[in-house]
Enzyme design. Sequence first.
Site, short mmCIF file in Angstrom:
data_model
loop_
_atom_site.label_atom_id
_atom_site.label_comp_id
_atom_site.label_asym_id
_atom_site.label_seq_id
_atom_site.Cartn_x
_atom_site.Cartn_y
_atom_site.Cartn_z
N HIS A 52 0.82 -1.21 0.00
CA HIS A 52 0.00 0.00 0.00
C HIS A 52 0.85 1.26 0.00
N SER A 75 1.47 -0.13 -5.44
CA SER A 75 0.60 -0.45 -4.32
C SER A 75 0.04 -1.85 -4.54
N SER A 80 -5.71 1.79 -2.28
CA SER A 80 -5.06 2.16 -1.02
C SER A 80 -3.98 3.23 -1.17
N ASP A 138 3.10 -7.71 -0.36
CA ASP A 138 1.98 -7.64 0.60
C ASP A 138 0.76 -8.23 -0.13
N GLU A 199 4.30 -9.54 3.81
CA GLU A 199 3.69 -8.74 4.88
C GLU A 199 2.49 -9.38 5.54
N ASN A 224 4.65 -11.56 8.44
CA ASN A 224 3.35 -11.48 9.12
C ASN A 224 3.39 -12.10 10.51
N LYS A 229 4.90 -7.82 14.53
CA LYS A 229 4.10 -7.35 13.40
C LYS A 229 2.64 -7.64 13.67
N ASP A 233 -0.32 -5.01 14.36
CA ASP A 233 -1.31 -4.81 13.31
C ASP A 233 -2.69 -5.11 13.86
N ASN A 234 -2.82 -6.30 14.45
CA ASN A 234 -4.15 -6.81 14.79
C ASN A 234 -4.69 -6.14 16.05
N CYS A 238 -5.83 -1.94 15.52
CA CYS A 238 -7.29 -1.87 15.49
C CYS A 238 -7.83 -1.20 16.74
N HIS A 344 -12.53 -9.47 8.29
CA HIS A 344 -12.18 -10.04 6.98
C HIS A 344 -12.68 -9.12 5.87
N HIS A 397 -3.71 2.03 9.76
CA HIS A 397 -3.06 2.05 11.08
C HIS A 397 -2.19 3.29 11.25
N SER A 405 5.71 -3.10 12.08
CA SER A 405 5.60 -4.01 10.94
C SER A 405 6.75 -3.78 9.96
N GLN A 409 10.16 -5.73 8.17
CA GLN A 409 10.41 -5.84 6.73
C GLN A 409 11.87 -5.51 6.40
N1 LIG Z 1 -8.77 -3.98 9.58
C1 LIG Z 1 -7.51 -4.17 9.90
O1 LIG Z 1 -6.67 -3.25 9.88
C2 LIG Z 1 -7.05 -5.56 10.30
C3 LIG Z 1 -5.80 -5.72 10.91
C4 LIG Z 1 -5.41 -7.02 11.27
C5 LIG Z 1 -6.23 -8.12 11.02
N2 LIG Z 1 -7.43 -7.89 10.40
C6 LIG Z 1 -8.36 -9.01 10.11
O2 LIG Z 1 -9.23 -9.21 11.23
C7 LIG Z 1 -9.66 -10.57 11.27
C8 LIG Z 1 -9.42 -11.11 12.67
O3 LIG Z 1 -8.06 -11.07 12.91
P1 LIG Z 1 -7.53 -11.72 14.28
O4 LIG Z 1 -6.02 -11.61 14.27
O5 LIG Z 1 -8.28 -11.17 15.45
O6 LIG Z 1 -7.97 -13.25 14.08
P2 LIG Z 1 -8.20 -14.33 15.24
O7 LIG Z 1 -8.33 -15.63 14.55
O8 LIG Z 1 -7.17 -14.12 16.29
O9 LIG Z 1 -9.62 -13.91 15.89
C9 LIG Z 1 -10.82 -14.15 15.26
C10 LIG Z 1 -11.76 -14.70 16.34
O10 LIG Z 1 -13.09 -14.76 15.82
C11 LIG Z 1 -13.68 -15.95 16.29
N3 LIG Z 1 -14.79 -16.34 15.40
C12 LIG Z 1 -14.72 -17.02 14.24
N4 LIG Z 1 -15.95 -17.20 13.74
C13 LIG Z 1 -16.81 -16.61 14.60
C14 LIG Z 1 -18.23 -16.45 14.64
N5 LIG Z 1 -19.00 -16.95 13.69
N6 LIG Z 1 -18.78 -15.78 15.68
C15 LIG Z 1 -17.99 -15.28 16.66
N7 LIG Z 1 -16.65 -15.40 16.70
C16 LIG Z 1 -16.08 -16.06 15.67
C17 LIG Z 1 -12.57 -16.97 16.35
O11 LIG Z 1 -12.88 -17.97 17.33
C18 LIG Z 1 -11.38 -16.12 16.78
O12 LIG Z 1 -11.19 -16.15 18.17
C19 LIG Z 1 -8.83 -11.30 10.19
O13 LIG Z 1 -9.62 -11.39 9.02
C20 LIG Z 1 -7.68 -10.34 9.93
O14 LIG Z 1 -7.19 -10.44 8.59
C21 LIG Z 1 -7.87 -6.66 10.03
O1 LIG Z 2 -6.52 -1.61 1.93
C1 LIG Z 2 -6.07 -0.59 2.42
N1 LIG Z 2 -6.58 0.66 2.22
C2 LIG Z 2 -7.73 1.00 1.51
C3 LIG Z 2 -8.05 2.36 1.46
C4 LIG Z 2 -9.18 2.78 0.82
C5 LIG Z 2 -10.01 1.84 0.20
N2 LIG Z 2 -11.18 2.14 -0.45
C6 LIG Z 2 -11.77 1.07 -0.93
N3 LIG Z 2 -12.93 1.09 -1.63
C7 LIG Z 2 -13.59 -0.13 -2.01
C8 LIG Z 2 -14.49 0.09 -3.24
O2 LIG Z 2 -15.24 1.29 -3.16
C9 LIG Z 2 -14.41 2.43 -3.05
C10 LIG Z 2 -13.60 2.38 -1.76
S1 LIG Z 2 -10.90 -0.40 -0.56
C11 LIG Z 2 -9.68 0.50 0.25
C12 LIG Z 2 -8.52 0.06 0.90
C13 LIG Z 2 -4.90 -0.64 3.35
C14 LIG Z 2 -4.61 -1.83 4.02
C15 LIG Z 2 -3.56 -1.88 4.92
C16 LIG Z 2 -2.81 -0.75 5.15
C17 LIG Z 2 -1.71 -0.83 6.15
N4 LIG Z 2 -0.94 0.36 6.12
C18 LIG Z 2 0.15 0.54 5.36
O3 LIG Z 2 0.59 -0.31 4.62
C19 LIG Z 2 0.64 1.85 5.65
N5 LIG Z 2 -0.19 2.39 6.53
C20 LIG Z 2 -1.17 1.50 6.83
O4 LIG Z 2 -2.07 1.62 7.61
C21 LIG Z 2 -3.07 0.44 4.48
C22 LIG Z 2 -4.14 0.49 3.56
#
Ligand SMILES: NC(=O)c1ccc[n+]([C@@H]2O[C@H](COP(=O)([O-])OP(=O)(O)OC[C@H]3O[C@@H](n4cnc5c(N)ncnc54)[C@H](O)[C@@H]3O)[C@@H](O)[C@H]2O)c1
Ligand SMILES: O=C(Nc1ccc2nc(N3CCOCC3)sc2c1)c1ccc(CN2C(=O)C=NC2=O)cc1
Length: 476
Positions: A52, A75, A80, A138, A199, A224, A229, A233-234, A238, A344, A397, A405, A409
């Site tokens: 990204h 990217s 992104s 990535d 990544e 990852n 990392k 990230d997680n 978040c 997800h 993030h 992270s 790398q």
């Molecule tokens: N948005 C972001 O920036 C970002 C960052 C990191 C990870 N993620 C994504 O977030 C998701 C979760 O990541 P994580 O590291 O917490 O995973 P994880 O596996 O540690 O946690 C997921 C949890 O959800 C539970 N689960 C599964 N199915 C379920 C259901 N039907 N009802 C209730 N609970 C259920 C599992 O038991 C597990 O404990 C992944 O898809 C990951 O890719 C997003």
């Molecule tokens: O995916 C990322 N970003 C992103 C931004 C806008 C966006 N808009 C979208 N749409 C969908 C269709 O309709 C229109 C709008 S999808 C989408 C995705 C993304 C992931 C990790 C990091 C992690 N990261 C880095 O790598 C550096 N800083 C970070 O946080 C970044 C962006």
Amino acid sequence: LMDFKVADLSLADFGRKEIRLAEHEMPGLMATRKEFAASQPLKGAKIMGSLHMTIQTAVLIETLVALGADVRWVSCNIFSTQDHAAAAVVVGQNGTPENPSGVPVFAWKGETLEEYWWCTEQALQWPDGSGPNMILDDGGDATLLVHKGAEFEKTGVVPTAGEDDPEEWAIILDTLRRTVGPDKRWTKIAEGIKGVTEETTTGVHRLYEMHREGRLLFPAINVNDSVTKSKFDNKYGCRHSVIDGLNRATDVLIGGKVAVVCGYGDVGKGCADALRGQGARVIVTEVDPICALQAAMDGFQVTTLDDVVGTADIFVTCTGNYNIITADHMSKMKHQAIVSNIGHFDNEIDIAGLARIPGVVKEEVKPQVHTWTFADGHSIIVLAEGRLMNLGCATGHPSFVMSNSFTNQVIAQIELFAKTENYPIGVYVLPKHLDEKVARLHLDALGVKLTTLSKKQAEYIGVDVEGPYKPDHYRY
Ligand SMILES: NC(=O)c1ccc[n+]([C@@H]2O[C@H](COP(=O)([O-])OP(=O)(O)OC[C@H]3O[C@@H](n4cnc5c(N)ncnc54)[C@H](O)[C@@H]3O)[C@@H](O)[C@H]2O)c1
Ligand SMILES: O=C(Nc1ccc2nc(N3CCOCC3)sc2c1)c1ccc(CN2C(=O)C=NC2=O)cc1
């Protein structure tokens, strides 16, 4: 004359200002610039990066260059790219929009899939026709294109689909048909690559699969699964950005409200903690008894979504699973309940099912914020159309999280480039002492003072004074 393609070079000045601010928040990367300034461990490295193109990534790119590398970048997501970051990287620290002297970047926000793969192809070829000797990936798209190109040249047969989406695979095939030839370009590129550092979970999964099938052409480091990392990230990423996304999207007062967090893994733990910190009464849903027990021990009510769907105010899915919040759930939610996903990609919430409810009306309040009004007149507010709300409604993030992270790398790139002989083809994680090193590089910035083990204490717990301090299977 440098080759590149970005949206608008005049954004470079704005990008440079934000890069300067981000550098202060990315102490791990800045520390590696200092530590390795003299030794230039990446001198001779030609790194193609597919990650990204954001402000934080700009700091990563300029760190790789500071360590001696020659870099080209795209990217890994068509939406992104932050265009001001891309512009600043192309112009560079001493260039101007009229005379850019930075790094070739091929990325802009809102690429078509054809443009996306064209960018990847451009970044995989240096002006002299040579290829990279390192990939920083990535999601695995750069690694995929090289492998499928080399496979096509080796067998002469159109390779089997490497992408789930048939439309995207057709575009990749077009790219390959146009570029595969007697000059064995992709074979040469693959042979020139010492290794790839990956990544994310998705890209790592693809690497293990290729290795299992005996198709992996060069070694890979799985970044990852470094603790510094994925935990960051997680959990911590978040924990910060779920609030950021909610506030930017709705400005709703979270205090006093009932918030449901679906999934209590790393992401769910971060989100529940953050929402409780804002004064919400947080309810967790889980399928895993251990995570459910953890949630209960952390003081959260743990129940089923069906039990609370009609009374809760805010919903956040973070399960990594699909179809968590169904259309039926959403029709039962209270007026102006807020529905969001941070887990997800885009299928934890059944948006398609919601759109099929007779009489439902979708209205855009502002980008990435929609109301859905049901026939009985009540509405819900859905963020980022069910996609990752911290990316759609906020800026991903924060820099400090990405510093962890990305320091992984940089260390992984140095490992693979400078110590290739230690890495026969396979998929590796960084040794724990390097994972610990990433953490060490972030402590000063937070005013942390580490305690030093005495020799006897170290012997007593069976570790070296300098670490590593935990067994490989330790769960942090
Ligand atoms: N948005 C972001 O920036 C970002 C960052 C990191 C990870 N993620 C994504 O977030 C998701 C979760 O990541 P994580 O590291 O917490 O995973 P994880 O596996 O540690 O946690 C997921 C949890 O959800 C539970 N689960 C599964 N199915 C379920 C259901 N039907 N009802 C209730 N609970 C259920 C599992 O038991 C597990 O404990 C992944 O898809 C990951 O890719 C997003
Ligand atoms: O995916 C990322 N970003 C992103 C931004 C806008 C966006 N808009 C979208 N749409 C969908 C269709 O309709 C229109 C709008 S999808 C989408 C995705 C993304 C992931 C990790 C990091 C992690 N990261 C880095 O790598 C550096 N800083 C970070 O946080 C970044 C962006």
